[in-house]
Write an enzyme that holds these catalytic residues in place. Structure first.
Site, PDB file in Angstrom:
ATOM      1  N   ARG A  68      38.974  38.525  47.298  1.00 49.55           N
ATOM      2  CA  ARG A  68      40.316  39.088  47.343  1.00 49.55           C
ATOM      3  C   ARG A  68      40.730  39.264  48.806  1.00 49.55           C
ATOM      4  O   ARG A  68      40.317  40.216  49.455  1.00 49.55           O
ATOM      5  CB  ARG A  68      40.357  40.401  46.570  1.00 49.55           C
ATOM      6  CG  ARG A  68      40.319  40.183  45.060  1.00 49.55           C
ATOM      7  CD  ARG A  68      39.609  41.293  44.325  1.00 49.55           C
ATOM      8  NE  ARG A  68      39.734  41.133  42.887  1.00 49.55           N
ATOM      9  CZ  ARG A  68      39.041  40.263  42.149  1.00 49.55           C
ATOM     10  NH1 ARG A  68      38.179  39.449  42.734  1.00 49.55           N
ATOM     11  NH2 ARG A  68      39.206  40.199  40.844  1.00 49.55           N
TER      12      ARG A  68
ATOM     13  N   HIS B 189      46.142  42.552  40.080  1.00 53.61           N
ATOM     14  CA  HIS B 189      46.795  41.251  39.913  1.00 53.61           C
ATOM     15  C   HIS B 189      47.649  41.246  38.646  1.00 53.61           C
ATOM     16  O   HIS B 189      47.230  41.737  37.599  1.00 53.61           O
ATOM     17  CB  HIS B 189      45.759  40.135  39.776  1.00 53.61           C
ATOM     18  CG  HIS B 189      45.003  39.832  41.033  1.00 53.61           C
ATOM     19  ND1 HIS B 189      43.885  40.553  41.422  1.00 53.61           N
ATOM     20  CD2 HIS B 189      45.204  38.893  41.989  1.00 53.61           C
ATOM     21  CE1 HIS B 189      43.427  40.050  42.565  1.00 53.61           C
ATOM     22  NE2 HIS B 189      44.204  39.047  42.930  1.00 53.61           N
TER      23      HIS B 189
ATOM     24  N   ASN C 205      52.285  39.223  43.795  1.00 53.19           N
ATOM     25  CA  ASN C 205      51.598  39.145  42.500  1.00 53.19           C
ATOM     26  C   ASN C 205      50.739  40.381  42.235  1.00 53.19           C
ATOM     27  O   ASN C 205      49.993  40.421  41.276  1.00 53.19           O
ATOM     28  CB  ASN C 205      50.715  37.879  42.472  1.00 53.19           C
ATOM     29  CG  ASN C 205      49.989  37.691  41.154  1.00 53.19           C
ATOM     30  OD1 ASN C 205      50.578  37.747  40.087  1.00 53.19           O
ATOM     31  ND2 ASN C 205      48.670  37.473  41.226  1.00 53.19           N
TER      32      ASN C 205
ATOM     33  N   ASN D   8      43.188  49.225  35.288  1.00 57.39           N
ATOM     34  CA  ASN D   8      42.928  47.893  35.823  1.00 57.39           C
ATOM     35  C   ASN D   8      41.522  47.404  35.494  1.00 57.39           C
ATOM     36  O   ASN D   8      41.320  46.233  35.160  1.00 57.39           O
ATOM     37  CB  ASN D   8      43.136  47.912  37.341  1.00 57.39           C
ATOM     38  CG  ASN D   8      42.948  46.553  37.978  1.00 57.39           C
ATOM     39  OD1 ASN D   8      43.486  45.562  37.511  1.00 57.39           O
ATOM     40  ND2 ASN D   8      42.192  46.499  39.053  1.00 57.39           N
TER      41      ASN D   8
ATOM     42  N   GLU E  20      42.617  40.738  29.514  1.00 62.52           N
ATOM     43  CA  GLU E  20      42.638  39.476  30.251  1.00 62.52           C
ATOM     44  C   GLU E  20      41.383  38.659  29.952  1.00 62.52           C
ATOM     45  O   GLU E  20      41.436  37.424  29.847  1.00 62.52           O
ATOM     46  CB  GLU E  20      42.746  39.764  31.747  1.00 62.52           C
ATOM     47  CG  GLU E  20      44.105  40.334  32.136  1.00 62.52           C
ATOM     48  CD  GLU E  20      44.201  40.727  33.595  1.00 62.52           C
ATOM     49  OE1 GLU E  20      45.332  40.817  34.109  1.00 62.52           O
ATOM     50  OE2 GLU E  20      43.140  40.954  34.221  1.00 62.52           O
TER      51      GLU E  20
END
Length: 257
Positions: free
Chosen positions: A74, A106, A127, A136, A144
């Site tokens: 990152r 993200h 983003n 998260n 995700e």
């Protein structure tokens, strides 16, 4: 000025005219508020909001060829195609994790494009939003992951994700800019199957617990439209759109719920 070529599309920089990478959106990218700048890149399309300093939505297409790459780092960068006054820079996040307990979250996840040569574009701060760490790293991350697990079975999945501003959450503690931090997030996940488009939608809030079950946050696409002010898949026929948007759980089982 450098020219870049992607397939049959040649453009200056990375801000393309509409349709240059239409494959990021299923049956059209979201429509709604026309203010702000839309940027289309090989792995996602986003609409930046100069007032909030974050994207109103980010649309992306997850396939077997984009996932399952090596671990990626990152390396946060200001979006090179946005005016610096309309987005954040890495310094704006100073002390955010320590003071308000947020990650740089993200919207188009880095893991969904770890096998793409363009994965670094997920680290542009256009983003990213300040996302509560428990959200998260907890239910949001598991949802995700469920998308990627489904894609691994041979499916192509389209996702649109973005922020909601229904209440005050926090202020970046050491930012030079006034940014409106989201109070929650939506994610609309869709797949075109033989009998039409199937979709599931989720809404999660910044106060979510790390162990929360993402399945409990499923809503209809229509509910997300009401809260976000967006119209998803605007090119879908009206009859097919109404049925899909008002039905709960088009991909519920496929996403592990």
């Amino acid at each position: 000025m450098k020219l870049r070529t992607f397939g049959l599309v040649t453009a200056i920089g990375l801000t393309f005219s509409a349709g240059a990478y239409a494959e990021n959106c299923l049956d059209g990218c979201p429509t709604g508020d026309n203010n702000g700048q839309t940027i289309t890149r090989p792995i996602y399309t986003l609409k930046n909001n100069a007032k909030t300093k974050f994207a109103d939505w980010v649309a992306y297409h997850v396939t077997q060829s984009t996932i399952s790459g090596p671990s990626r780092h990152r390396d946060w960068k200001t979006d090179p195609d946005l005016n610096s006054a309309n987005t954040l820079s890495p310094s704006d996040y100073k002390d955010a994790h320590a003071v308000i307990h947020t990650d740089r979250g993200h919207q188009a996840p880095i893991a969904s494009f770890s096998n793409s040569p363009d994965w670094e574009m997920t680290n542009y701060l256009s983003n990213i939003t300040p996302q509560a760490s428990d959200l998260n790293e907890g239910p949001w991350a598991r949802l995700e992951g469920a998308v990627r697990d489904y894609v691994k079975q041979g499916h192509d999945v389209y996702v649109v994700t973005g922020p909601l501003y229904e209440s005050y959450f926090a202020t970046l503690p050491d930012s030079s800019k006034t940014a409106t931090i989201p109070s929650g997030y939506f994610k609309v996940i869709a797949e075109k199957q033989a009998d039409g488009v199937h979709a599931s939608a989720f809404i999660m809030y910044q106060d979510a617990g790390r162990s929360d079950n993402y399945c409990a946050s499923e809503v209809t696409v229509s509910q997300v439209e009401t809260k976000s002010g967006l119209d998803f898949m605007p090119q879908l026929s009206s009859s097919a759109s109404y049925e899909m948007k008002h039905s709960l759980g088009g991909l519920t089982k496929q996403l592990g719920c």
